[in-house]
Enzyme design. Sequence first.
Site, PDB file in Angstrom:
ATOM      1  N   GLU A 179       0.836  -1.200   0.000  1.00 46.79           N
ATOM      2  CA  GLU A 179       0.000   0.000   0.000  1.00 46.79           C
ATOM      3  C   GLU A 179       0.873   1.252   0.000  1.00 46.79           C
ATOM      4  O   GLU A 179       1.699   1.421   0.908  1.00 46.79           O
ATOM      5  CB  GLU A 179      -0.896   0.020   1.235  1.00 46.79           C
ATOM      6  CG  GLU A 179      -1.677   1.310   1.422  1.00 46.79           C
ATOM      7  CD  GLU A 179      -2.197   1.483   2.836  1.00 46.79           C
ATOM      8  OE1 GLU A 179      -2.599   2.614   3.168  1.00 46.79           O
ATOM      9  OE2 GLU A 179      -2.181   0.511   3.613  1.00 46.79           O
ATOM     10  N   GLN A 207      -9.443   0.198   2.297  1.00 44.36           N
ATOM     11  CA  GLN A 207      -9.579   0.905   3.569  1.00 44.36           C
ATOM     12  C   GLN A 207     -10.114   2.304   3.299  1.00 44.36           C
ATOM     13  O   GLN A 207      -9.841   2.884   2.239  1.00 44.36           O
ATOM     14  CB  GLN A 207      -8.236   0.978   4.300  1.00 44.36           C
ATOM     15  CG  GLN A 207      -7.700  -0.377   4.722  1.00 44.36           C
ATOM     16  CD  GLN A 207      -6.274  -0.319   5.229  1.00 44.36           C
ATOM     17  OE1 GLN A 207      -5.454   0.440   4.730  1.00 44.36           O
ATOM     18  NE2 GLN A 207      -5.965  -1.141   6.220  1.00 44.36           N
ATOM     19  N   GLU A 261     -10.664   2.533   8.668  1.00 44.90           N
ATOM     20  CA  GLU A 261      -9.371   2.809   9.307  1.00 44.90           C
ATOM     21  C   GLU A 261      -9.297   4.316   9.511  1.00 44.90           C
ATOM     22  O   GLU A 261      -8.688   5.033   8.719  1.00 44.90           O
ATOM     23  CB  GLU A 261      -8.204   2.309   8.444  1.00 44.90           C
ATOM     24  CG  GLU A 261      -6.870   2.420   9.160  1.00 44.90           C
ATOM     25  CD  GLU A 261      -5.687   2.092   8.253  1.00 44.90           C
ATOM     26  OE1 GLU A 261      -4.897   1.208   8.614  1.00 44.90           O
ATOM     27  OE2 GLU A 261      -5.558   2.727   7.191  1.00 44.90           O
ATOM     28  N   ASP A 279      -6.124   2.118  -0.049  1.00 47.37           N
ATOM     29  CA  ASP A 279      -6.557   2.981   1.043  1.00 47.37           C
ATOM     30  C   ASP A 279      -7.035   4.296   0.430  1.00 47.37           C
ATOM     31  O   ASP A 279      -6.227   5.117  -0.023  1.00 47.37           O
ATOM     32  CB  ASP A 279      -5.391   3.224   2.006  1.00 47.37           C
ATOM     33  CG  ASP A 279      -5.814   3.968   3.262  1.00 47.37           C
ATOM     34  OD1 ASP A 279      -6.614   4.914   3.149  1.00 47.37           O
ATOM     35  OD2 ASP A 279      -5.342   3.619   4.350  1.00 47.37           O
TER      36      ASP A 279
END
Length: 247
Positions: A135, A196, A232, A170
Amino acid sequence: MPKFCANLTWLFTETPLMQRFAAAKEAGFDAVEVLDPYDAPVQDMRDQLVWQELRMALINCPPPNYTGGAPGYAAVPGSRFQQDFKRTLRYAQALKAEFVHVLAGEASGPEAHETFVENLRWAAKAAGKQKLTIEPLNPTDRPGYFLNDYYQARDVLAEVGAKNLALQFDAYHVARIHGDVRAVWTDLRDLVAHVQVAQVPDRSEPEGDGVDYPAFFAQLDADGYNGWVSGEYAPKAGTRKGLGWIS
């Protein structure tokens, strides 16, 4: 509607870690993440997963550096990544974690790139059936982090060429790096295994101004994404009060 997951490193922090599993289940989650599970006895955490009928979606690799160094070092030449990956793999197997997120660490230049690719190839082989992710992190929040662009990550994945290595998307970091979350998703969705979410710029609940999360979730559904979507984020006023975004 996507399958939502609770990141217990960020959520339900009003209670000790071992109590967050029950809190997540009570809130309606079927899966959790724990970024650094290494402080807790692995059997205790496994018991919580069983008792609450929860799945462990993801843990991070390597274990955190408690001497003050930067987290992660898969791209750092001369690091002890391979040694620490073996420990992470034992935790992942015990917790039946679906994914292990491999942190690149702070590094730059061609040698860092070669180190990262070499370590990912080694890790993918050593992991066997265990699935791994990488990521990118945005440079504002994590200055010096080697993997800082989602198209850079695409190229790394292509070079490594491992079937059990995928992209961790993310949306908060995508927005901070590239701006248009849905455009990047469209470009890279075939590489994504885990998502996320958090709002920009304050990394709070994924609602309100910033990223249009209802539209993003609708796009995930339309594109047939069936992986986890993990919250998150840092709740503004307690985890439970801020869970309205899910509905």
